[in-house]
Structure formats: structure tokens, C-alpha cells
Design an enzyme around this catalytic site. Structure first.
Site, PDB file in Angstrom:
ATOM      1  N   LYS A  13       1.547   4.562  -3.542  1.00  0.00           N
ATOM      2  CA  LYS A  13       0.751   5.616  -2.892  1.00  0.00           C
ATOM      3  C   LYS A  13       1.600   6.852  -2.598  1.00  0.00           C
ATOM      4  CE  LYS A  13      -0.024   3.266   0.936  1.00  0.00           C
ATOM      5  NZ  LYS A  13       0.671   2.002   0.756  1.00  0.00           N
ATOM      6  N   ARG A  88      -4.561   2.553   8.992  1.00  0.00           N
ATOM      7  CA  ARG A  88      -4.157   1.245   8.471  1.00  0.00           C
ATOM      8  C   ARG A  88      -4.865   0.087   9.167  1.00  0.00           C
ATOM      9  NH1 ARG A  88       1.532   2.397   6.398  1.00  0.00           N
ATOM     10  NH2 ARG A  88       2.446   0.463   5.670  1.00  0.00           N
ATOM     11  N   ARG A 127      12.742  -2.577  -5.008  1.00  0.00           N
ATOM     12  CA  ARG A 127      12.846  -1.221  -4.469  1.00  0.00           C
ATOM     13  C   ARG A 127      14.042  -1.071  -3.531  1.00  0.00           C
ATOM     14  NH1 ARG A 127       7.461   1.289  -1.824  1.00  0.00           N
ATOM     15  NH2 ARG A 127       8.106   0.321   0.122  1.00  0.00           N
ATOM     16  N   ARG A 129      14.545  -0.896  -0.142  1.00  0.00           N
ATOM     17  CA  ARG A 129      14.689  -0.120   1.088  1.00  0.00           C
ATOM     18  C   ARG A 129      15.207  -1.054   2.167  1.00  0.00           C
ATOM     19  NH1 ARG A 129       9.206   2.661   2.422  1.00  0.00           N
ATOM     20  NH2 ARG A 129       8.987   0.966   3.915  1.00  0.00           N
ATOM     21  N   ARG A 140       4.952  -7.712   5.834  1.00  0.00           N
ATOM     22  CA  ARG A 140       4.209  -6.463   5.643  1.00  0.00           C
ATOM     23  C   ARG A 140       2.986  -6.686   4.766  1.00  0.00           C
ATOM     24  NH1 ARG A 140       8.270  -2.762   3.296  1.00  0.00           N
ATOM     25  NH2 ARG A 140       6.690  -1.152   3.411  1.00  0.00           N
TER      26      ARG A 140
HETATM   27  P1  AMP Z   1       5.260   2.676   4.968  1.00  0.00           P
HETATM   28  O1  AMP Z   1       6.385   3.618   4.735  1.00  0.00           O
HETATM   29  O2  AMP Z   1       3.912   3.332   4.868  1.00  0.00           O
HETATM   30  O3  AMP Z   1       5.345   1.422   4.152  1.00  0.00           O
HETATM   31  O4  AMP Z   1       5.363   2.195   6.495  1.00  0.00           O
HETATM   32  C1  AMP Z   1       6.499   1.527   6.961  1.00  0.00           C
HETATM   33  C2  AMP Z   1       6.212   0.868   8.287  1.00  0.00           C
HETATM   34  O5  AMP Z   1       5.803   1.853   9.242  1.00  0.00           O
HETATM   35  C3  AMP Z   1       5.077  -0.135   8.286  1.00  0.00           C
HETATM   36  O6  AMP Z   1       5.503  -1.415   7.878  1.00  0.00           O
HETATM   37  C4  AMP Z   1       4.642  -0.125   9.745  1.00  0.00           C
HETATM   38  O7  AMP Z   1       5.540  -0.853  10.550  1.00  0.00           O
HETATM   39  C5  AMP Z   1       4.801   1.340  10.105  1.00  0.00           C
HETATM   40  N1  AMP Z   1       3.565   2.110   9.885  1.00  0.00           N
HETATM   41  C6  AMP Z   1       3.371   3.140   9.013  1.00  0.00           C
HETATM   42  N2  AMP Z   1       2.136   3.633   9.084  1.00  0.00           N
HETATM   43  C7  AMP Z   1       1.490   2.883  10.039  1.00  0.00           C
HETATM   44  C8  AMP Z   1       0.175   2.877  10.572  1.00  0.00           C
HETATM   45  N3  AMP Z   1      -0.777   3.727  10.154  1.00  0.00           N
HETATM   46  N4  AMP Z   1      -0.114   1.961  11.539  1.00  0.00           N
HETATM   47  C9  AMP Z   1       0.801   1.096  11.992  1.00  0.00           C
HETATM   48  N5  AMP Z   1       2.053   1.037  11.517  1.00  0.00           N
HETATM   49  C10 AMP Z   1       2.416   1.924  10.550  1.00  0.00           C
END
Ligand code: AMP
Length: 193
Positions: A13, A88, A127, A129, A140
Site C-alpha cells: 500500500k 484500521r 523486507r 524492518r 500484525r
Molecule cells: P504500518 O507502517 O502501517 O505497517 O504500521 C506500523 C504499526 O503502526 C502498526 O503495526 C501499528 O502498531 C501502528 N499503526 C499504524 N497505523 C495504525 C492505525 N490506524 N491504528 C492503530 N495502529 C496503527
């Protein structure tokens, strides 16, 4: 253009939203990146979020809604945005709807980038990270299927969901998304909107 990118972690995404930013002339906002930045800069929001990020769990809705509201109020968001990783949960989507209504705006579409679980696990593992250890990846993905996946129904019921396969090269997926976007623009032109 006001677009939400839905889809599991590892679906691509963020990469796709980044590439579309130039096409559409609106910013790409990732709540994951905003949260990691808030942690790095020792902001109060970051302090609240850190333990959840470290555990591969979703940050509480109230924290994320506040973060999103702050960011969406900034000037560069006036003409639209590409949201990646927000909302989310259904509670976030409801809060977001209220936020949009209060601001007199609306969502144009939700693009669901679909990738099967096996492919996701393999992608996330390669990946590398820092929050991508096998255990965290599983957590996750679990959070995604439990809490985020129900959002596809939420947006389908509102006529906003557009599903796109996230399997293939980055260019192939980007072409699919561009096709979906131009189909919608043609439809709304025809409807005289
Ligand atoms: P991402 O980079 O989108 O994979 O997000 C990394 C982490 O940030 C996720 O595993 C969550 O812990 C937190 N996170 C990001 N966006 C949200 C959201 N909308 N609601 C809750 N946690 C979030």
C-alpha cells in the site's frame, strides 16, 4: 482526491500510494510512519504508542484518531490525500466519518490491495524492518485479520470499496490501481458530478 488504501501489512500500500502521489498531486499519509516519527521525536503521542508498536499491536483508536485529525488539518491536505494504514478498525472508520462530516468533506474511494497470507508472510520476512521479526509479523497479521479486515464490509456497504490484486510486480499493481481510478473518474464525469 480523497482515497484510503486498505489491505494487510506487506500488501505494498505504502509503495503504491507513494507512486500515485505525483499523479494526483495530493500527499501520501501513513499513520505507521507518523507514529514511528512521534516515537523518534519523543512526542507525547509517541510515548503512548511505543509499547503497542513494539508489540506488533494496534495503537489505541483514540491516539490514532487524534494523530490523523492533527495531520489532516494541515494546509497540504486541503485538496485531498492518500491515506495508508488509517483507518484500521471499525471504530476508527466511524470516528473518521464524523471527522470528514464535520469538515464538510467526503471519501472518494477505498482501494483494497489484496494479497494472500502466505505471500504476505514471505514478503514481510524478506523486507527486514526492525518491527518485522517472525513473531511480530504473525501478531500484525493477526491484528489485521481480526480488526482491520472487517472494514472491507464497512466500506463495501457504503459503495466505496474497490478491490485490486496486489500480486505481481509493482508496475502491474500500479497499473491496476490507475485503471480503477480512471474508471471512477469517468463514471463521475458521466454522472455530471
Ligand atoms: P504500518 O507502517 O502501517 O505497517 O504500521 C506500523 C504499526 O503502526 C502498526 O503495526 C501499528 O502498531 C501502528 N499503526 C499504524 N497505523 C495504525 C492505525 N490506524 N491504528 C492503530 N495502529 C496503527
Amino acid at each position: 482526491m480523497r482515497i484510503v488504501f486498505l489491505g494487510p501489512p506487506g500488501a505494498g500500500k505504502g509503495t503504491q500510494a507513494n507512486r500515485l502521489m505525483a499523479d494526483l498531486g495530493v500527499p501520501h499519509l501513513s499513520t505507521g510512519e507518523l507514529l514511528r516519527e512521534a516515537v523518534r521525536l519523543h512526542k507525547p503521542l509517541g510515548l503512548q504508542a511505543k509499547a503497542f508498536l513494539d508489540a506488533g499491536r494496534l495503537v489505541p483508536d483514540s491516539v490514532v484518531l487524534e494523530l490523523a485529525e492533527q495531520r489532516l488539518r494541515q494546509d497540504d491536505c486541503r485538496r485531498g490525500w492518500l491515506l495508508d494504514g488509517f483507518p484500521r478498525t471499525v471504530a476508527q472508520a466511524e470516528g473518521f466519518d464524523q471527522m470528514l462530516q464535520a469538515a464538510g468533506g467526503r471519501l472518494d474511494m477505498v482501494i483494497d490491495v489484496e494479497v494472500d497470507r502466505e505471500t504476505l508472510e514471505a514478503r514481510l520476512l524478506s523486507r527486514g524492518r526492525s518491527d518485522d521479526s517472525p513473531e511480530l509479523i504473525r501478531k500484525r497479521l493477526h491484528e489485521y485479520y481480526e480488526l482491520t479486515r472487517p472494514l472491507t464490509d464497512y466500506y463495501r456497504q457504503r459503495g466505496l470499496l474497490r478491490a485490486v490484486s496486489g500480486i505481481g510486480t509493482l508496475d502491474e499493481v500500479l497499473t491496476r490501481i490507475r485503471n480503477v481510478l480512471s474508471a471512477d473518474v469517468q463514471l463521475s464525469d458521466r454522472a455530471g458530478r
